[in-house]
Design a protein around this motif. Structure first.
Motif, PDB file in Angstrom:
ATOM      1  N   SER A  57       0.840  -1.204   0.000  1.00  0.00           N
ATOM      2  CA  SER A  57       0.000   0.000   0.000  1.00  0.00           C
ATOM      3  C   SER A  57       0.869   1.245   0.000  1.00  0.00           C
ATOM      4  CB  SER A  57      -0.903   0.023   1.228  1.00  0.00           C
ATOM      5  OG  SER A  57      -1.723  -1.104   1.255  1.00  0.00           O
ATOM      6  N   ASP A  59      -6.318  -0.521  -4.091  1.00  0.00           N
ATOM      7  CA  ASP A  59      -5.697  -1.130  -2.916  1.00  0.00           C
ATOM      8  C   ASP A  59      -6.633  -2.182  -2.327  1.00  0.00           C
ATOM      9  OD1 ASP A  59      -4.252  -1.805  -0.742  1.00  0.00           O
ATOM     10  OD2 ASP A  59      -3.939   0.224   0.001  1.00  0.00           O
ATOM     11  N   GLU A  60      -6.386  -3.420  -2.638  1.00  0.00           N
ATOM     12  CA  GLU A  60      -7.237  -4.534  -2.185  1.00  0.00           C
ATOM     13  C   GLU A  60      -8.708  -4.197  -2.363  1.00  0.00           C
ATOM     14  OE1 GLU A  60      -6.195  -6.394   1.475  1.00  0.00           O
ATOM     15  OE2 GLU A  60      -4.215  -5.470   1.505  1.00  0.00           O
TER      16      GLU A  60
END
Ligand SMILES: Nc1ncnc2c1ncn2[C@@H]1O[C@H](COP(=O)(O)OP(=O)(O)O)[C@@H](O)[C@H]1O
Ligand SMILES: [Mg+2]
Lengths: 486, 277
Positions: free
Chosen positions: B69, B198-199
């Motif tokens: 991240s 991000d995910e």
């Protein structure tokens, strides 16, 4: 023993019982402490509670009802001619008896004999011991007083005996119950929960009590003045009827007071909302955490200043200043005016707006800010378009709470708003508020049986309904808003 | 400008990227060199370099806390919003160093969109959520323009058919998967060149996840997409290239097939076979 000494002894006994219970529990299963259901501290607490609590409860109830019984007993033995008199006369006689009883306690046996022999001597003797009695007490009164003292003495002895019995019995009962299987923790926690419930119900019961008492007095007032006249009247002129003056009871129009209250509150909000909100935005969005950690408590300190001090500030500084500014620009601003009171009150409620709004803005999830930054929004765009709209319901709630504070505020308006019940739009003139009129109607040595004094309760009730409504609505909004982010 | 210094364990990607057709100049959308990130005293990323081609999906994988991240957030200068974070090195987006002295991070973020782990629609209507970006950047000349952008973005995010009757309903009232697609539509609406994710599926159920993956596959035709994922199958399904991170280092970066079939580094092997992480 006196009540306080008894309570003290019981507390001591409870401490001893705690130690014994603790010690005993440790020995219940020395090899395998886990075989004992509750930790030793709970066994100690269990024993202590059984030792002290029943005795304390009985003592408290006893002490609460005791005076009535004793009074009734002594009263029934008063001479017939006193009993025939009015309630007031009986009360007066009992008062004398009680004083004499107190005096007798302080005399030596020889002096008691002397007092019984001569009422005048008795009066002198009592006075020398610090008990002042209006009329020289005759033998009948002294006899009654002696009876009072005897009963009191007996009652005290009996109390001590009962307390001792309960404490010892409770201790033995509980001690024999101590065993590895005893659910001491559950029992102790039950008592703790009961205590917590009692504590919270005190506050609620008090509120209910206050509301009821104000309500009853208001009902009393509306027997004199019609509720319609009160709510819709535009003239406030509650003439204090002097003795022999039968010329009406004056006029009790609520509207001028209501208007003054709302007008000043609006001015206060006009001052407090922008300043408080901007401060909150600065603190929550821009300030370094260290700055916030100092600025926020400093702002909250404003809320801790006694309101009477704000009152001084209004009278001594703001009023004259506004007056001066007004004369410079050709306006007549009275020293006590809507502006003076409103501005100072606004300063007072800034912390309510800023602190609560700051909490609310800080509670907006950071994910929303990141979402906005991620789209290329600047910080100020993010605040204006995402953070503030999201926080708005909560901020409205905060403002309503501040408004309810302003409406109920008393000292500032007493000093700075004036006392003339004007229905005016001019903020430079003085008006008066509900709270000011409550104060002025109740100041002095009064009996609560004329509309002039009873109206204070009707005003108080109106104020209460107003602020309660605002508070409930504000809390509802704030809570609904909280749910959104949980 | 190319930096050949190799950190311990880091494989310089420009040396190990034989996947794209040779002979033609490779069109890299993002080029990162020597990127190190510090949170206060603590270094979270160690001199990472990578090249990311346009119109493809790059997946970042690796155990929790390895800096995926952190690295992703360098590409749109999102780390600037964290007071303690410091970024060193350079990142070129379309040839321009976004950490250059004359660059405004706000402008970078308009070019590089981001979709977050937890769907974070604004507490506004669906329409207003998507219109937010175009409005602040003044992308629409008229109301009709704005509506067109919103509808197009929703269509591209595969959400339009589901919400076309309730554009003025609250964005927060949608299901989790719909909210995430709304966030993707919101990002698309400012016509970014790169989309960072991000995910994006970690808070979603399998069906919603499948829809997002499908969407990513479609978006690849027009955008450069970088996705962080914890889910190895997802990386294998949606990405063309994969980078494996470990303890703040870029361990290995290659075509996704290569990473999953034939990883060079022992740590990559261990990770994708599930031996740690
Ligand atoms: N805001 C922050 N402040 C301090 N340390 C951080 C912050 N964000 C991440 N870190 C640290 O940086 C390292 C990498 O974190 P992150 O990039 O979030 O890892 P990943 O996304 O791969 O799980 C972790 O050790 C984490 O604790
Ligand atoms: Mg992460």
């Amino acid at each position: 023993m006196s009540l306080s000494a008894l309570l003290f002894c019981l507390l001591l006994a409870a401490m001893v019982a705690f130690v014994i219970g603790f010690w005993r529990a440790k020995r219940l299963s020395p090899d395998n402490p886990r075989a004992v259901h509750s930790r030793p501290g709970y066994h100690g607490g269990y024993l202590a509670l059984w030792t002290a609590l029943p005795a304390i409860l009985v003592l408290l109830v006893w002490s609460a009802v005791e005076p009535r019984f004793i009074q009734a007993e002594v009263e029934s033995n008063l001479p017939a001619q006193v009993l025939e008199g009015s309630e007031g006369q009986i009360g007066l006689a009992m008062g004398v008896v009680r004083s004499v009883a107190t005096g007798l306690e302080r005399l030596t046996p020889a002096e008691v004999a002397a007092a019984k022999a001569s009422p005048k001597e008795a009066q002198r003797l009592f006075e020398s011991k610090g008990v002042v009695i209006a009329t020289p007490p005759n033998a009948v009164v002294i006899a009654s007083a002696e009876e009072l003292n005897n009963i009191r003495h007996l009652s005290r002895l009996a109390k001590t005996a009962v307390a001792a019995f309960l404490a010892i019995f409770g201790f033995i009962f509980a001690f024999r119950k101590l065993s590895p299987n005893l659910r001491a923790r559950n029992r102790v926690e039950q008592v703790v929960i009961l205590a917590l419930m009692a504590a919270s119900s005190v506050a609620i019961m008090t509120t209910v009590g206050i509301v009821l008492s104000v309500l009853f007095e208001s009902v009393e007032f509306f027997k004199h003045v019609s509720i319609i006249d009160f709510l819709t009247g535009t003239i406030w002129d509650p003439r204090f009827a002097s003795a022999g003056d039968a010329g009406g009871q004056g006029q009790f129009g609520l509207l001028p007071l209501m208007w003054g209250t709302l007008y000043i509150s609006i001015v206060a909000l006009v001052v407090a909302v922008p300043i408080g909100l901007l401060a909150a935005i600065y603190m929550s969005e821009y300030a370094h955490p260290k700055v916030r950690a100092t600025v926020k408590p400093a702002l909250e300190m404003l809320a801790g200043i006694p309101t009477i001090v704000y009152g001084f500030f209004a009278v001594v500084t703001v009023g004259p200043f506004l007056n001066f500014v007004g004369s410079e620009i050709g306006l007549v601003i009275q020293p006590t005016s809507v502006l003076t009171a409103g501005i100072v009150m606004g300063i007072m409620i800034i912390p309510f707006v800023s602190s609560l709004s700051d909490d609310i803005i800080s509670a907006i999830p950071n994910a929303l800010r990141e979402g906005s930054y991620g789209l290329g929004a600047t910080q100020s765009e993010t605040i204006k378009r995402v953070v503030l709209p999201a926080a708005l319901p909560g901020i409205v709630g905060a403002i309503l709470l501040a408004a309810s504070r302003a409406i109920g505020e008393t000292m500032i308006v007493v000093l700075a708003a004036g006392i003339a019940a004007n229905l005016t739009l001019n903020p430079a003139e003085s008006v008066t508020t509900i709270t000011v009129k409550i104060v002025s109607q109740l100041t002095g040595d009064l009996e609560f049986n004329t509309p002039q004094t009873l109206v204070a309760f009707a005003l108080g009730f109106t104020l209460f309904i107003l602020t309660l409504g605002l508070n409930v609505y504000a809390l509802y909004i704030v809570r609904k808003y909280r749910e959104q982010y949980e | 400008m190319v930096d050949f210094s190799i950190e311990p364990g880091a494989l310089n990607s420009s040396l190990a990227a034989p996947a794209l057709p040779t002979g033609q100049p490779v069109d890299y959308k993002i080029t990162a060199r020597n990127v190190s990130v510090f949170y206060g005293e603590k270094q979270a990323l160690f001199s990472v370099g990578i090249d990311i081609p346009d119109r493809s999906v790059m997946a970042f994988i690796g155990p929790s806390g390895c800096g995926k991240s952190t690295f992703l957030r360098c590409f749109n200068r999102m780390n600037d919003t964290i007071a303690s974070a410091r970024v060193k090195g350079e990142i070129l987006v379309q040839g321009k160093n976004i950490y250059g002295p004359d660059v405004d991070p706000v402008q970078v973020r308009a070019r590089v969109g981001m979709v977050f782990q937890k769907p974070n629609p604004f507490p506004k209507t669906i329409f207003e959520n998507v219109a937010y970006g175009p409005r602040i950047h003044g992308l629409a000349k008229s109301k009709g323009d704005l509506e067109e952008i919103v509808v197009k973005s929703l269509q591209r995010a595969g959400l339009f058919n589901e919400v076309k009757d309730r554009l003025d309903g609250e964005g927060t009232g949608l299901s989790g998967g719909q909210q995430q697609r709304l966030c993707i539509a919101r990002a698309i609406a400012v016509s970014p060149e790169v989309i960072l994710m991000d995910e994006p599926c970690s808070a979603l159920d399998p069906i919603a996840t499948a829809k997002i993956e499908e969407l990513i596959d479609e978006l690849r035709e027009n955008y450069c997409i970088v996705i962080v994922t914890h889910n190895m199958q997802q990386a294998a399904r949606v990405s063309q290239r994969t980078a494996f991170f470990h303890l703040g280092y870029l361990v290995e970066e290659d075509t996704t097939d290569q990473i999953f079939m034939n990883p060079k580094d022992k740590r990559t092997q261990d990770y994708i076979t599930g031996r740690f992480g």
